[in-house]
Design a protein around this motif. Structure first.
Motif, mmCIF file in Angstrom:
data_model
loop_
_atom_site.group_PDB
_atom_site.id
_atom_site.type_symbol
_atom_site.label_atom_id
_atom_site.label_comp_id
_atom_site.label_asym_id
_atom_site.label_seq_id
_atom_site.Cartn_x
_atom_site.Cartn_y
_atom_site.Cartn_z
ATOM 1 N N UNK A 47 38.511 71.735 36.256
ATOM 2 C CA UNK A 47 37.582 71.608 35.139
ATOM 3 C C UNK A 47 37.140 72.977 34.665
ATOM 4 N N UNK A 48 36.854 73.083 33.359
ATOM 5 C CA UNK A 48 36.455 74.370 32.788
ATOM 6 C C UNK A 48 35.117 74.835 33.325
ATOM 7 N N UNK A 49 34.251 73.896 33.667
ATOM 8 C CA UNK A 49 32.942 74.258 34.206
ATOM 9 C C UNK A 49 32.041 73.061 34.229
ATOM 10 N N UNK A 50 30.899 73.218 34.863
ATOM 11 C CA UNK A 50 29.947 72.132 34.909
ATOM 12 C C UNK A 50 28.981 72.240 33.740
ATOM 13 N N UNK A 51 27.881 71.506 33.802
ATOM 14 C CA UNK A 51 26.937 71.438 32.698
ATOM 15 C C UNK A 51 26.371 72.798 32.336
ATOM 16 N N UNK A 52 26.236 73.683 33.309
ATOM 17 C CA UNK A 52 25.596 74.970 33.071
ATOM 18 C C UNK A 52 26.600 76.111 32.989
ATOM 19 N N UNK A 53 27.883 75.767 32.879
ATOM 20 C CA UNK A 53 28.894 76.788 32.649
ATOM 21 C C UNK A 53 29.439 77.448 33.896
ATOM 22 N N UNK A 54 29.137 76.916 35.075
ATOM 23 C CA UNK A 54 29.659 77.487 36.308
ATOM 24 C C UNK A 54 31.055 76.942 36.570
ATOM 25 N N UNK A 55 31.989 77.836 36.846
ATOM 26 C CA UNK A 55 33.355 77.401 37.086
ATOM 27 C C UNK A 55 33.459 76.812 38.480
ATOM 28 N N UNK A 56 34.502 76.027 38.673
ATOM 29 C CA UNK A 56 34.747 75.404 39.964
ATOM 30 C C UNK A 56 35.018 76.487 40.994
ATOM 31 N N UNK A 57 34.345 76.423 42.144
ATOM 32 C CA UNK A 57 34.530 77.431 43.170
ATOM 33 C C UNK A 57 34.388 76.795 44.538
ATOM 34 N N UNK A 58 34.643 77.600 45.557
ATOM 35 C CA UNK A 58 34.546 77.118 46.936
ATOM 36 C C UNK A 58 33.084 76.816 47.248
ATOM 37 N N UNK A 59 32.828 75.596 47.651
ATOM 38 C CA UNK A 59 31.457 75.165 47.919
ATOM 39 C C UNK A 59 31.062 75.510 49.349
ATOM 40 N N UNK A 60 29.785 75.300 49.649
ATOM 41 C CA UNK A 60 29.283 75.529 51.002
ATOM 42 C C UNK A 60 29.952 74.575 51.987
ATOM 43 N N UNK A 61 30.212 73.342 51.553
ATOM 44 C CA UNK A 61 30.908 72.367 52.416
ATOM 45 C C UNK A 61 32.336 72.826 52.708
ATOM 46 N N UNK A 62 33.017 73.375 51.689
ATOM 47 C CA UNK A 62 34.379 73.895 51.891
ATOM 48 C C UNK A 62 34.375 75.051 52.886
#
Length: 400
Positions: free
Chosen positions: A48-63
């Motif tokens: 996805x291009x980004x979420x509602x606030x424009x943050x790109x998909x990245x490695x999460x804390x769970x990952x």
């Protein structure tokens, strides 16, 4: 290289699914066939291009927790680091994590250490993480280091989840309250207004109710846009360093919020210090790295002063006593730990006690907020209903 998600069958007919990187779909298909798999479905992962606030998909804390825990297990089992990264990459890891592992594996193949490869991804691995990995490489204790890091990441994720869960219920109640008000003033009150032929003779509370309903119908779109604009405005403000500093200073002055803020930061700071001291880092280096775990800039400055004092020969306990982070009781524990030379255990004990404090505070606040919000919603909705009933009674009295 593109990431492809596949479903396939092995030679025994069992289902297999996972991800792999390939130049094209044909290359991915060939790679699966070379592994002895019969693909039933293969498609490119579209990020996805980004979420509602424009943050790109990245490695999460769970990952990151998943990666750290898996590396600890694999390395403890005697698997080489490059082989371990490959095993995790071929598992059901998220595509963002797959790309990260591919980049790290590529750097290791070029001759870099694991810590050097991770340092190239500072958006995922903080300095504390990288320094502990470097220390583990030097001491040959990488499995133990990763196990401690995984435990710390698990706590951070649990803490994040508790904060979110404690805020979710109040927001749901508030949203239901707002929806009820919108429904009443848009559908119920307008139907009630047809009962009144002479509005000027109505009681003041009925006139106020009808006037508020008309006002909401006329301006509710503008109100909704104003709310959305305010949300984006607040998000933008929190990205400004000057505003964030003022906000963090204000939090430490509000009686009801000061305690949980200090408790949360104490947990982050002490758990990091305990890990680093157990790993063998000198206290001044450990203080410098643990300081990065603190989010509040005011407390960060206090810890920088402590680090400078300790570096110039001052005792640790008196220096920490001068900060906002340690009450008298915890300072007493630190004095005992400093005298006995067992500071790592004391810092770990302080972190555990602070966790219990935060959990108690969260439970109390949730228990207190829930009935208050329910009463607020009942008062607003019930008040409107009472005014409507009183208005209908007033109409009957006038007609009589």
């Amino acid at each position: 290289m593109k990431v492809y998600i596949y479903k396939a069958y092995d030679k025994a007919g069992a289902k297999v699914d996972g991800q792999l990187e390939a130049i094209s779909q044909a290359a991915a298909l060939l790679a699966l066939q070379n592994q002895g798999l019969l693909p039933s479905e293969i498609k490119e992962y579209k990020e996805s291009a980004g979420d509602l606030f424009g943050n790109s998909k990245k490695v999460s804390l769970a990952d990151l927790e998943f990666l750290t825990a898996e590396l600890s297990l694999l390395l403890a089992s005697g698997v080489r680091i490059d082989k371990g990264l490959d095993i995790i990459r071929r598992s059901k890891a998220q595509p963002a994590l797959v790309r990260l592992l591919t980049a790290i594996s590529r750097d290791i193949a070029k001759g870099q250490n694991l810590s050097q490869a991770m340092a190239s991804h500072s958006d995922v691995f903080d300095p504390l993480y990288i320094n502990l990995v470097e220390l583990g490489e030097a001491s040959g204790q990488l499995p133990e280091i990763f196990a401690k890091l995984a435990e710390d990441l698990k706590f951070r994720r649990d803490l994040q989840r508790k904060i979110i869960s404690s805020l979710t219920y109040p927001f749901v109640i508030l949203a239901v309250c707002i929806l009820c008000i919108v429904f009443i003033f848009n559908f119920i009150v307008p139907k009630l207004s047809v009962l009144f032929s002479e509005p000027e003779t109505l009681p003041w509370y009925t006139q106020a109710l009808l006037g508020l309903s008309n006002w909401m119908q006329d301006y509710q779109v503008i109100m909704a846009l104003a709310v959305v604009g305010s949300v984006f405005g607040i998000i933008h403000l929190f990205k400004q360093a000057k505003f964030l500093k003022i906000w963090q200073e204000t939090l430490l002055k509000i009686p009801g919020l000061k305690s949980p803020v200090l408790t949360t930061e104490r947990i982050r700071f002490n758990s990091a210090l305990a890990m680093m001291l157990e790993a063998g880092l000198p206290i001044d280096k450990a203080l410098d790295l643990a300081k990065g775990n603190i989010k509040n800039q005011v407390l960060q400055r206090e810890m920088e002063i402590v680090r400078n004092k300790v570096k110039h020969g001052h005792s640790l306990s008196p220096s920490l006593k001068q900060t906002s982070l340690y009450p008298e009781f915890y300072v007493s524990l630190l004095e005992v730990g400093e005298e006995s030379g067992n500071l790592a255990k004391v810092f770990d004990e302080i972190a555990n006690r602070s966790r219990q404090e935060f959990e108690t505070w969260t439970e109390k606040m949730t228990t207190l907020i829930e009935p208050l919000l329910i009463l607020m919603m009942g008062g607003i909705v019930g008040g409107v209903v009472v005014v409507m009933l009183m208005s209908m009674v007033a109409v009957n009295d006038v007609g009589f």
